[in-house]
Scaffold this motif. Structure first.
Motif, PDB file in Angstrom:
ATOM      1  N   HIS A 166      19.476  27.623   0.577  1.00 47.11           N
ATOM      2  CA  HIS A 166      18.892  28.724  -0.203  1.00 47.11           C
ATOM      3  C   HIS A 166      17.373  28.556  -0.289  1.00 47.11           C
ATOM      4  CE1 HIS A 166      18.662  25.814  -3.400  1.00 47.11           C
ATOM      5  NE2 HIS A 166      19.980  25.704  -3.486  1.00 47.11           N
ATOM      6  N   ALA A 167      16.756  29.365  -1.118  1.00 52.16           N
ATOM      7  CA  ALA A 167      15.288  29.409  -1.178  1.00 52.16           C
ATOM      8  C   ALA A 167      14.673  28.050  -1.516  1.00 52.16           C
ATOM      9  CB  ALA A 167      14.846  30.462  -2.188  1.00 52.16           C
ATOM     10  N   GLY A 197      13.556  28.816  -7.375  1.00 49.93           N
ATOM     11  CA  GLY A 197      14.110  29.839  -6.497  1.00 49.93           C
ATOM     12  C   GLY A 197      15.444  29.460  -5.902  1.00 49.93           C
ATOM     13  N   ILE A 228      23.434  41.473  -4.059  1.00 51.67           N
ATOM     14  CA  ILE A 228      22.065  41.463  -4.598  1.00 51.67           C
ATOM     15  C   ILE A 228      21.697  40.061  -5.079  1.00 51.67           C
ATOM     16  CG2 ILE A 228      20.578  42.347  -6.448  1.00 51.67           C
ATOM     17  CD1 ILE A 228      22.141  45.020  -6.129  1.00 51.67           C
ATOM     18  N   SER A 229      22.623  39.405  -5.768  1.00 51.70           N
ATOM     19  CA  SER A 229      22.360  38.038  -6.247  1.00 51.70           C
ATOM     20  C   SER A 229      22.187  37.075  -5.081  1.00 51.70           C
ATOM     21  CB  SER A 229      23.515  37.561  -7.135  1.00 51.70           C
ATOM     22  OG  SER A 229      23.612  38.391  -8.265  1.00 51.70           O
ATOM     23  N   ILE A 269      21.087  37.826  -2.019  1.00 57.61           N
ATOM     24  CA  ILE A 269      19.797  38.126  -1.380  1.00 57.61           C
ATOM     25  C   ILE A 269      18.640  37.544  -2.183  1.00 57.61           C
ATOM     26  CG2 ILE A 269      18.181  40.012  -0.863  1.00 57.61           C
ATOM     27  CD1 ILE A 269      20.700  41.665  -0.082  1.00 57.61           C
ATOM     28  N   LYS A 270      18.712  37.611  -3.516  1.00 55.50           N
ATOM     29  CA  LYS A 270      17.637  37.089  -4.377  1.00 55.50           C
ATOM     30  C   LYS A 270      17.384  35.604  -4.144  1.00 55.50           C
ATOM     31  CE  LYS A 270      17.765  40.053  -8.431  1.00 55.50           C
ATOM     32  NZ  LYS A 270      18.272  40.123  -9.807  1.00 55.50           N
ATOM     33  N   ASN A 271      18.396  34.887  -3.728  1.00 55.21           N
ATOM     34  CA  ASN A 271      18.264  33.439  -3.561  1.00 55.21           C
ATOM     35  C   ASN A 271      18.081  33.000  -2.117  1.00 55.21           C
ATOM     36  OD1 ASN A 271      18.649  32.046  -6.302  1.00 55.21           O
ATOM     37  ND2 ASN A 271      20.144  33.702  -6.296  1.00 55.21           N
ATOM     38  N   THR A 295      12.298  33.823   0.910  1.00 53.62           N
ATOM     39  CA  THR A 295      11.536  35.057   1.023  1.00 53.62           C
ATOM     40  C   THR A 295      10.217  34.763   1.722  1.00 53.62           C
ATOM     41  OG1 THR A 295      10.644  34.603  -1.163  1.00 53.62           O
ATOM     42  CG2 THR A 295      12.494  36.124  -1.060  1.00 53.62           C
ATOM     43  N   PRO A 296       9.595  35.699   2.382  1.00 51.13           N
ATOM     44  CA  PRO A 296      10.166  37.035   2.567  1.00 51.13           C
ATOM     45  C   PRO A 296      11.037  37.099   3.825  1.00 51.13           C
ATOM     46  CG  PRO A 296       7.896  36.981   3.356  1.00 51.13           C
ATOM     47  CD  PRO A 296       8.235  35.582   2.909  1.00 51.13           C
ATOM     48  N   GLN A 327      14.473  43.000   6.513  1.00 50.78           N
ATOM     49  CA  GLN A 327      15.813  43.595   6.408  1.00 50.78           C
ATOM     50  C   GLN A 327      16.684  43.122   7.569  1.00 50.78           C
ATOM     51  OE1 GLN A 327      17.137  45.484   3.820  1.00 50.78           O
ATOM     52  NE2 GLN A 327      18.993  44.993   4.951  1.00 50.78           N
ATOM     53  N   THR A 367      17.843  39.629   6.837  1.00 47.59           N
ATOM     54  CA  THR A 367      18.884  39.672   5.802  1.00 47.59           C
ATOM     55  C   THR A 367      20.211  40.091   6.425  1.00 47.59           C
ATOM     56  OG1 THR A 367      17.215  40.247   4.154  1.00 47.59           O
ATOM     57  CG2 THR A 367      19.499  40.654   3.555  1.00 47.59           C
TER      58      THR A 367
END
Length: 201
Positions: A38-39, A158, A175-176, A178-180, A183-184, A187, A190
């Motif tokens: 993750h991030a 993050g 959505i949750s 994608i938030k983690n 970034t960036p 699309q 993703t």
């Protein structure tokens, strides 16, 4: 006169030794389960990759699967995240334990040669972590000339736990999830991450 000659000879020999001393690579090791990465994980790898005194970053994905995320999925996600960072290499470990993977790698003379330094990140909150304390003596016994160095790193925000990320995948909480992600991400990236994982959308 012989003393002067002896001192000059010693001076020449010591200069020669300095000139011929092998300067090895500085390689940061980032071991973990990463099911999925993750991030926070990505920011740690990026932190090392951006350092001028680090030649390479090796992310080691342990062999333990955490359904629904497999080792192969984890590696593909890392490769997606790190496309713009040529210093970062991703590989599968050889054990279910990230700690054991580090010990195995520092002993592997196809990865670390004499004069190389293995950098092990330890976040500010984990300064008392003793799991890698024997890595230097292990390297000395199994791969002489390799140095293991602990480096304290910032705590990168993050990231949520792998368990929470897996729950996002299983429950379809797109959505949750994608938030983690690091970034960036575009699309397209993703969408590629979704294609790698068994996400319900």
């Amino acid at each position: 006169a012989s003393d002067v000659f002896k001192r000059q000879t010693e001076s020449i020999n010591s200069s020669y030794q300095v000139l011929t001393e092998k300067t090895g690579k500085r390689i940061a090791l980032i071991p973990g389960g990463f099911k999925p990465p993750h991030a926070g994980h990505f920011l740690l790898a990026k932190h090392f990759a951006n350092k001028k005194d680090v030649d390479e970053v090796i992310v080691i994905v342990s062999t333990k699967s955490r359904p629904p995320v497999t080792v192969d999925m984890s590696i593909k996600l890392w490769e997606l995240y790190t496309k713009e960072f040529p210093k970062i290499k991703v590989r599968s470990g050889t054990t279910p334990s990230p700690v054991d993977d580090v010990y195995e790698l520092v002993a592997d003379n196809s990865v670390f040669q004499e004069g190389d330094v293995a950098l092990l990140g330890k976040s500010e909150k984990d300064v008392d972590d003793r799991r890698f304390d024997r890595a230097q003596s292990y390297a000395e016994r199994n791969n002489p000339g390799v140095t293991v160095e602990s480096v304290v790193t910032p705590v990168f925000a993050g990231g949520v736990s792998g368990t929470i990320m897996r729950n996002f995948i299983l429950s379809g909480a797109a959505i949750s999830f994608i938030k983690n992600l690091p970034t960036p991400l575009s699309q397209q990236q993703t969408d590629q991450a979704y294609a790698i994982l068994p996400c319900n959308r």
